[in-house]
Structure formats: structure tokens, C-alpha cells
Design a protein around this motif. Structure first.
Motif, PDB file in Angstrom:
ATOM      1  N   GLU A   1       0.823  -1.206   0.000  1.00 36.28           N
ATOM      2  CA  GLU A   1       0.000   0.000   0.000  1.00 36.28           C
ATOM      3  C   GLU A   1       0.857   1.256   0.000  1.00 36.28           C
ATOM      4  O   GLU A   1       0.555   2.225  -0.709  1.00 36.28           O
ATOM      5  N   THR A   2       1.931   1.238   0.767  1.00 35.07           N
ATOM      6  CA  THR A   2       2.838   2.389   0.810  1.00 35.07           C
ATOM      7  C   THR A   2       3.449   2.648  -0.558  1.00 35.07           C
ATOM      8  O   THR A   2       3.572   3.802  -1.001  1.00 35.07           O
TER       9      THR A   2
ATOM     10  N   HIS B   1       1.450   9.734  -5.419  1.00 33.33           N
ATOM     11  CA  HIS B   1       1.899  11.060  -4.998  1.00 33.33           C
ATOM     12  C   HIS B   1       3.104  11.554  -5.804  1.00 33.33           C
ATOM     13  O   HIS B   1       3.429  12.739  -5.758  1.00 33.33           O
TER      14      HIS B   1
ATOM     15  N   VAL C   1      -7.862   6.034   0.103  1.00 34.41           N
ATOM     16  CA  VAL C   1      -7.321   4.675   0.107  1.00 34.41           C
ATOM     17  C   VAL C   1      -8.425   3.747   0.584  1.00 34.41           C
ATOM     18  O   VAL C   1      -8.968   3.915   1.670  1.00 34.41           O
TER      19      VAL C   1
ATOM     20  N   ARG D   1       0.836   4.276  -2.742  1.00 34.21           N
ATOM     21  CA  ARG D   1       0.672   5.687  -2.368  1.00 34.21           C
ATOM     22  C   ARG D   1       1.815   6.527  -2.948  1.00 34.21           C
ATOM     23  O   ARG D   1       1.590   7.626  -3.470  1.00 34.21           O
TER      24      ARG D   1
ATOM     25  N   THR E   1      -4.364   6.826 -10.256  1.00 37.51           N
ATOM     26  CA  THR E   1      -4.994   5.842  -9.376  1.00 37.51           C
ATOM     27  C   THR E   1      -4.296   4.504  -9.534  1.00 37.51           C
ATOM     28  O   THR E   1      -3.947   4.116 -10.651  1.00 37.51           O
TER      29      THR E   1
ATOM     30  N   VAL F   1      -5.943   3.129  -4.477  1.00 36.24           N
ATOM     31  CA  VAL F   1      -5.250   4.312  -3.964  1.00 36.24           C
ATOM     32  C   VAL F   1      -5.391   5.450  -4.960  1.00 36.24           C
ATOM     33  O   VAL F   1      -5.029   5.317  -6.127  1.00 36.24           O
ATOM     34  N   THR F   2      -5.951   6.580  -4.496  1.00 37.41           N
ATOM     35  CA  THR F   2      -5.943   7.830  -5.246  1.00 37.41           C
ATOM     36  C   THR F   2      -5.217   8.865  -4.387  1.00 37.41           C
ATOM     37  O   THR F   2      -4.790   8.571  -3.264  1.00 37.41           O
ATOM     38  N   ARG F   3      -5.105  10.068  -4.879  1.00 39.78           N
ATOM     39  CA  ARG F   3      -4.445  11.110  -4.088  1.00 39.78           C
ATOM     40  C   ARG F   3      -5.225  11.424  -2.812  1.00 39.78           C
ATOM     41  O   ARG F   3      -4.648  11.794  -1.795  1.00 39.78           O
TER      42      ARG F   3
END
Length: 312
Positions: A206-207, A214, A238, A210, A220, A233-235
Motif C-alpha cells: 500500500e505504501t 503522490h 485509500v 501511495r 490511481t 489508492v488515489t491522491r
């Protein structure tokens, strides 16, 4: 022209069967025989069509296998837009071992496309009028096609105001991410390749997703993690989805079913969380069917209510 277009540079005719047990040397007699149109983008288009979406599949065809592929695509009710290749379209085959339930997947390399041929595919996309709202690139690149092929498609989509969505792997995925992609759907292996290192657990996956969002390279990330579920994940958001409690028959087509349902729902105006819910259900539904059948919308509708989403 359809509001969704898929591009499949390396399509296939998928042959699947069931044998009692896989052993060397002996003749293994299949008890079933099924042929489906295959290749990532074609499979995604098949699923979108099942959900009532307006989609056209763009893909190369060559030889007798290419002619058969055209017939199979038409049988699915998918509109096709093709360009010719000198080399024969590939075949893949899938064998289910009845004694153990284990699936075996044999993916063949496919044709070599020269520059004139793959450029013809890009020219088909460029000439679309009106241009679609969504362009989906999916599947491997055949020999002869440059690594930045999907990056070129991403640039074209951006210039024409469309969203570009991608499901591929390795250098082709990395090159497209550098060009900028609205959404990618990596598996764990593909995310590891893109992150450039080992990722030990779901939190690290997940990190990494992200960080990719970013960085501005990807809008996405819809990460499918098998028995660990999925994460979107979007900006600004999550979402985590737990895996559904089902007994899988086959793993073939789960990712394509996931992506097809996701885009079908987004194109129909669904919110991102609802589209993600249906995508998770579609990926699970594909596991209920042998061979290359993909998901059944009836199963997806039933399973969508069981999907548990958690906001991080």
C-alpha cells in the motif's frame, strides 16, 4: 464510436480443456474443449460488454488463427477494429487437472510485428472520431513493438482528453508510468517490479502504491493482491477490500474481469468506491469458472453485496 476502446497488441485464441491427471509421455485426453478470444484488452472488452458497456476492441490479426479470433470476438458481441500482421496470431492453452483441481497455463510468445504493423495500430487509435472517453491498454507487447508503446498511447489519450487505463507488466508498465497514466491495475508481482524492490506485506504494498500516486506519474492504483484482497489508492482516498470467501476453480481471467467491471461502472457514472466494489466482486466471480470463461454478471451482482470496503 464507442466511449470505451481497448488496445491489445498481443491477442490470442485461448483453448482450454480438462484432463484427469497430468503425467509425462502419456496421451492426455481432454474431457472438454472451449475456445475463447483472449489477450488482456479483448478480455476486458468482453467483460465490459457483459455489463452493457459500449466498447470497441482494437487488436492485430494474422493468418487463420487471426480469422478465428475475429469470429470469437464477434460471438461475444464485442465490436472489433483490427489491423493485419504478416505473422500468425498466437494461441494459448489452459489445462485443468481434475484429480487435483490445479490449473496449468501455457502462454505462447506470439508474432513479431514490424514498425509498419504496430504503427498501424496507433494510427487506428489516432483516427477514432469521436475519440473515446476511456482508452484501456492491456496485455503483453509482442516482439518488435517498442517498450514505450503504451506510453505513446497514454500521450495520445491525454492529448485527446481521454482517460488512459493500463494493465501490463515489466518495462512496458514502467515506461508508461513515466509518460503518465490515469489508472493502473498491477498484481503483486507487477507492483514489486514497478517499485524496484522487495515488498514484505500488505502495508508495504500500500505504501508503494501511495508513493506512486503522490509522485504524479499515476492518478490511481488498483492493486490486486490475491488472497490478501485488493487496495485502491488515489491522491485523496485509500480503500481496502478483503478477499471474498469463495472456493476458486481457476485463476484465469480474474484480473481482466476486475478491470472490466471497474471501467464499466466508472463509464456508467458510478463513484470510485462503488466501481471498486464491483471490480472486487468480478475478480472473485471469475474464479468460480474453469478455463477462460471470465466472470458472469449474475455472480458479480450477488458477490458485490459481500464485498467489505475499509477506508484507510
Amino acid at each position: 464510436m464507442s466511449n470505451i476502446v481497448t488496445i491489445t497488441p498481443n491477442p490470442a485464441v485461448d483453448l482450454s480443456t480438462v484432463v484427469e491427471k497430468i503425467v509425462p509421455v502419456m496421451k492426455l485426453r481432454g474431457t472438454t474443449q472451449r475456445r475463447d478470444p483472449g489477450g488482456g484488452g479483448i478480455n476486458v472488452a468482453r467483460v465490459i460488454t457483459r455489463f452493457g458497456g459500449d466498447v470497441t476492441a482494437v487488436y492485430p490479426v494474422g493468418g487463420a488463427t487471426g480469422a478465428l479470433l475475429n469470429k470469437l470476438v464477434a460471438r461475444e458481441g464485442v465490436a472489433g477494429l483490427t489491423f493485419p500482421t504478416a505473422d500468425e496470431t498466437r494461441e494459448d492453452f489452459f489445462v485443468q487437472e481434475a484429480a487435483t483441481g490445479q490449473p496449468y497455463r501455457f502462454i505462447l510468445p506470439g508474432p513479431t510485428l514490424d514498425e509498419r504493423e504496430w504503427q498501424a495500430g496507433l494510427a487506428l487509435l489516432t483516427a477514432l472520431e469521436p475519440f473515446p472517453r476511456y482508452v484501456i491498454g492491456s496485455g503483453s507487447l509482442p516482439h518488435g513493438v517498442p517498450i514505450d508503446f503504451y506510453g505513446r498511447v497514454a500521450k495520445l489519450a491525454r492529448e485527446r482528453g481521454a482517460r488512459f487505463i493500463l494493465d501490463t507488466s515489466g518495462p512496458a508498465l514502467a515506461a508508461a508510468a513515466e509518460a503518465g497514466v490515469d489508472l493502473i491495475k498491477p498484481s503483486l508481482r507487477e507492483m514489486r517490479e514497478l517499485a524496484g524492490g522487495e515488498l514484505a506485506d500488505a502495508a508495504q504494498w500500500e505504501t508503494a502504491a501511495r508513493a506512486l500516486v503522490h509522485s504524479g506519474k499515476v492518478g490511481t492504483v488498483a492493486l490486486t493482491m490475491g488472497h490478501l484482497g485488493a487496495v485502491l489508492v488515489t491522491r485523496d482516498l485509500v480503500l481496502r477490500a478483503r478477499p471474498l470467501a469463495i472456493t476458486p476453480v481457476s485463476a484465469v481471467g480474474a484480473g481482466d474481469s476486475f478491470l472490466g467491471a471497474l471501467v464499466a461502472k466508472l463509464a456508467a457514472g458510478a463513484a470510485i468506491d462503488e466501481a471498486f466494489r464491483w471490480a472486487v466482486a468480478a475478480g472473485a466471480a471469475a474464479l468460480l469458472h474453469p478455463g477462460t470463461a471470465l466472470c458472469d454478471p449474475i455472480d458479480v451482482s450477488r458477490l458485490a453485496g459481500e464485498v467489505q470496503l475499509q477506508a484507510a
